[in-house]
Write a protein that holds these residues in place. Structure first.
Motif, PDB file in Angstrom:
ATOM      1  N   ASP A  45       0.826  -1.206   0.000  1.00 40.94           N
ATOM      2  CA  ASP A  45       0.000   0.000   0.000  1.00 40.94           C
ATOM      3  C   ASP A  45       0.859   1.254   0.000  1.00 40.94           C
ATOM      4  OD1 ASP A  45      -2.241  -1.551   0.003  1.00 40.94           O
ATOM      5  OD2 ASP A  45      -2.592  -1.378   2.174  1.00 40.94           O
ATOM      6  N   ASN A  46       1.920   1.247   0.804  1.00 44.38           N
ATOM      7  CA  ASN A  46       2.818   2.409   0.847  1.00 44.38           C
ATOM      8  C   ASN A  46       3.492   2.639  -0.502  1.00 44.38           C
ATOM      9  OD1 ASN A  46       2.248   3.023   3.494  1.00 44.38           O
ATOM     10  ND2 ASN A  46       3.940   1.783   4.324  1.00 44.38           N
ATOM     11  N   LEU A  47       3.904   1.520  -1.139  1.00 46.39           N
ATOM     12  CA  LEU A  47       4.526   1.642  -2.452  1.00 46.39           C
ATOM     13  C   LEU A  47       3.532   2.206  -3.472  1.00 46.39           C
ATOM     14  CD1 LEU A  47       6.584  -1.682  -2.641  1.00 46.39           C
ATOM     15  CD2 LEU A  47       7.499   0.638  -2.540  1.00 46.39           C
ATOM     16  N   ASP A  48       2.253   1.734  -3.419  1.00 47.43           N
ATOM     17  CA  ASP A  48       1.233   2.238  -4.341  1.00 47.43           C
ATOM     18  C   ASP A  48       1.008   3.735  -4.141  1.00 47.43           C
ATOM     19  OD1 ASP A  48       0.883  -0.187  -5.502  1.00 47.43           O
ATOM     20  OD2 ASP A  48      -0.891  -0.751  -4.315  1.00 47.43           O
ATOM     21  N   ARG A  49       0.916   4.155  -2.854  1.00 44.62           N
ATOM     22  CA  ARG A  49       0.682   5.567  -2.584  1.00 44.62           C
ATOM     23  C   ARG A  49       1.859   6.417  -3.055  1.00 44.62           C
ATOM     24  NH1 ARG A  49      -1.958   3.602   2.160  1.00 44.62           N
ATOM     25  NH2 ARG A  49      -0.010   3.693   3.330  1.00 44.62           N
ATOM     26  N   THR A  50       3.077   5.910  -2.837  1.00 47.06           N
ATOM     27  CA  THR A  50       4.263   6.637  -3.275  1.00 47.06           C
ATOM     28  C   THR A  50       4.285   6.787  -4.782  1.00 47.06           C
ATOM     29  OG1 THR A  50       5.527   5.841  -1.379  1.00 47.06           O
ATOM     30  CG2 THR A  50       6.786   6.672  -3.259  1.00 47.06           C
ATOM     31  N   MET A  51       3.947   5.674  -5.491  1.00 49.51           N
ATOM     32  CA  MET A  51       3.932   5.733  -6.944  1.00 49.51           C
ATOM     33  C   MET A  51       2.853   6.698  -7.437  1.00 49.51           C
ATOM     34  SD  MET A  51       4.536   1.719  -7.911  1.00 49.51           S
ATOM     35  CE  MET A  51       4.451   2.038  -9.670  1.00 49.51           C
ATOM     36  N   ASN A  52       1.683   6.694  -6.769  1.00 47.93           N
ATOM     37  CA  ASN A  52       0.611   7.606  -7.174  1.00 47.93           C
ATOM     38  C   ASN A  52       1.015   9.062  -6.957  1.00 47.93           C
ATOM     39  OD1 ASN A  52      -1.090   5.542  -7.969  1.00 47.93           O
ATOM     40  ND2 ASN A  52      -2.110   5.392  -5.964  1.00 47.93           N
ATOM     41  N   ARG A  53       1.667   9.323  -5.790  1.00 46.00           N
ATOM     42  CA  ARG A  53       2.118  10.689  -5.524  1.00 46.00           C
ATOM     43  C   ARG A  53       3.141  11.134  -6.550  1.00 46.00           C
ATOM     44  NH1 ARG A  53       1.997   9.128   0.028  1.00 46.00           N
ATOM     45  NH2 ARG A  53       4.246   8.744  -0.047  1.00 46.00           N
ATOM     46  N   ASN A  54       4.056  10.232  -6.893  1.00 45.04           N
ATOM     47  CA  ASN A  54       5.062  10.579  -7.901  1.00 45.04           C
ATOM     48  C   ASN A  54       4.419  10.860  -9.258  1.00 45.04           C
ATOM     49  OD1 ASN A  54       7.136  10.335  -6.059  1.00 45.04           O
ATOM     50  ND2 ASN A  54       7.633   8.216  -6.625  1.00 45.04           N
ATOM     51  N   GLU A  56       1.334  11.923  -9.747  1.00 50.70           N
ATOM     52  CA  GLU A  56       0.642  13.210  -9.646  1.00 50.70           C
ATOM     53  C   GLU A  56       1.636  14.365  -9.725  1.00 50.70           C
ATOM     54  OE1 GLU A  56      -1.500  13.038  -6.026  1.00 50.70           O
ATOM     55  OE2 GLU A  56      -3.014  11.628  -6.760  1.00 50.70           O
ATOM     56  N   ARG A  57       2.779  14.193  -9.052  1.00 52.68           N
ATOM     57  CA  ARG A  57       3.795  15.253  -9.070  1.00 52.68           C
ATOM     58  C   ARG A  57       4.326  15.482 -10.482  1.00 52.68           C
ATOM     59  NH1 ARG A  57       5.275  20.023  -7.635  1.00 52.68           N
ATOM     60  NH2 ARG A  57       7.544  20.331  -7.486  1.00 52.68           N
TER      61      ARG A  57
END
Length: 474
Positions: A45-54, A56-57
């Motif tokens: 889940d943390n990896l998914d959120r990090t990838m999504n944030r990246n 979006e950025r």
């Protein structure tokens, strides 16, 4: 023998190297075969959120780069538009709403613009009679004669043959006494530019900006020479005695009106909603419309229209007149400014958006006119602002929220946007102390100015920065 020994030695070295390499192969191979384990759900889940944030950025960065590219293109385009000759052709036919040619807007000497073959004479009735008696043929060239009663003068527009369409030829044909009263019907330009929003939510974010104090709460009467003003903009106050707009236009009735510049200047003075804080919350504004559209980006005002506009504003007893426009020096405009100053009427004018190397522009550069330049909200000089000894004061004029002719709110920049703040301050001073003269008004403004640049008056900021509200008790 030496060759054989050398050959054996080479074979020995190669053998040793190959043995060493083979010794490392299992290690290298085993290093590529990592054990496969199942990661905990929290890690996934943390990896998914990090990838999504990246992701979006990255999208935000791409959008920001696109906005920056659009902004840079706009800056380049508008920088070119600062010089009308880079945008306007040598001849611009001005057509009315019925398709009739009204006049040709043309390039003349020194890169200036004027109405083709039109010249103005500003004389007293007795002087005109003397001129006609001396040169009877002059009366045949007359297009219009208008009384400027508040100035005690007549404004006479003549149209000359092409062979006489320059000052040297006219002076050879007309009496020498005409020299102080004769000018081309020059064109003047407003001094503002529209800014692109920096992001799609720019105007939404301004709703939480601190509401600024008014310059003063006193009932104020103010005049301005500009384009027409959009009457039904939603940002105009609707309460009784809050904002009263009286407009008159000094152009042919059938000419398409321009609204953008005057609406923006009026918005700085009176616009009032969640985004705008009026400088003058109780304002009667006399607006003299003198500009027509030269193209989609630029407006022009004839000297003829400007002089009629000033005459009308004086008749309305406007003691302070805002002129967010610039153009060339000439004997006719100079004479009018001198007469207005003698009547203790205070003219506040934009210094122009020509940049560091620009020549002085008028009326701002005339003696007796308060010349205003623009700064941003960090007190940095507007990049296109004119500079020179005639600069008197600076005011906020970069990315200022104001009203637009399409009914929206947007950011505008230019010395045009800075001038109304100083006009408002002068009007408030006179409302509280009507006996003040021009010299006394300037002295009061100096006391309220924040000195910027080198100490004392300078060629960039003049005496310094003026802000709202009006300071009292000085």
């Amino acid at each position: 023998m030496r060759t054989i020994k050398k050959y054996k030695l080479t074979l020995l070295v190669l053998a040793l190297g190959l043995t060493s390499l083979l010794a490392f192969v299992p290690v290298i191979a085993s290093a590529q075969l990592l054990p496969i384990t199942t990661l905990p759900n929290t890690v996934v889940d943390n990896l998914d959120r990090t990838m999504n944030r990246n992701a979006e950025r990255m999208q935000q960065l791409q959008q920001q780069r696109l906005i920056e590219q659009q902004l840079q293109q706009s800056i380049v385009t508008k920088a070119q538009l600062l010089d009308p000759l880079l945008q306007l052709p040598a001849v611009v036919p001005i057509i009315d709403n019925h398709g009739k040619l009204l006049w040709n807007d043309v390039q003349v000497e020194l890169g200036l613009r004027a109405i083709e073959r039109e010249w103005l004479l500003l004389v007293s009735p007795s002087q005109w009679q003397e001129l006609v008696a001396t040169v009877p043929a002059l009366s045949k060239l007359v297009q219009t004669r208008k009384n400027l009663d508040s100035l005690g003068l007549q404004l006479i527009k003549i149209k000359v043959p092409e062979s006489l369409d320059n000052m040297t030829m006219l002076r050879q044909q007309l009496p020498e006494l005409l020299a102080p009263y004769l000018s081309r019907n020059f064109l003047y330009q407003p001094q503002t530019s529209e800014d692109i929003p920096q992001a799609s939510n720019e105007l939404m974010s301004t709703a939480v900006e601190t509401k600024l104090a008014a310059m003063c709460e006193l009932p104020i009467t103010l005049g301005m020479v500009d384009t027409a003003i959009l009457v039904d903009h939603a940002a105009w106050p609707t309460e009784v005695n809050r904002f009263r707009l009286i407009q008159r236009h000094f152009l042919p009735e059938a000419i398409p009106k321009s609204y953008s510049h005057g609406t923006a200047v009026a918005g700085v003075l009176a616009g009032d909603n969640t985004d705008l804080s009026p400088l003058l919350p109780s304002l009667t504004l006399y607006s003299a419309g003198a500009f027509y559209a030269q193209n989609d980006y630029q407006q022009g005002a004839t000297l003829d229209s400007i002089l009629q506009a000033l005459n009308w504003l004086v008749e309305q007893q406007s003691r302070v007149i805002n002129m967010s426009l610039t153009g060339p020096d000439n004997a006719v405009l100079s004479q009018v400014v001198t007469r207005l100053v003698a009547k203790n009427i205070i003219l506040v004018a934009a210094v122009g958006n020509g940049g560091l190397a620009a020549v002085p522009l008028y009326p701002a550069a005339y003696d007796g006119v308060i010349a205003v330049t623009a700064v941003d909200d960090t007190q940095v000089l507007y990049r296109w602002a004119n500079q020179g000894e005639y600069i008197d004061f600076a005011a906020l004029g970069v990315k200022v929220l104001t009203t637009r002719a399409d009914g929206s709110i947007g950011r505008e920049s230019g010395t045009s946007i800075a001038a109304p703040l100083v006009s408002a301050k002068v009007a408030c001073l006179l409302a509280s102390m009507p006996e003040l003269t021009l010299v006394q008004v300037v002295t009061q403004l100096q006391q309220q100015a924040l000195d910027l640049g080198v100490p004392g008056k300078d060629n960039q900021y003049g005496y310094g920065l003026l802000t709202r509200p009006l300071k009292t008790g000085l």
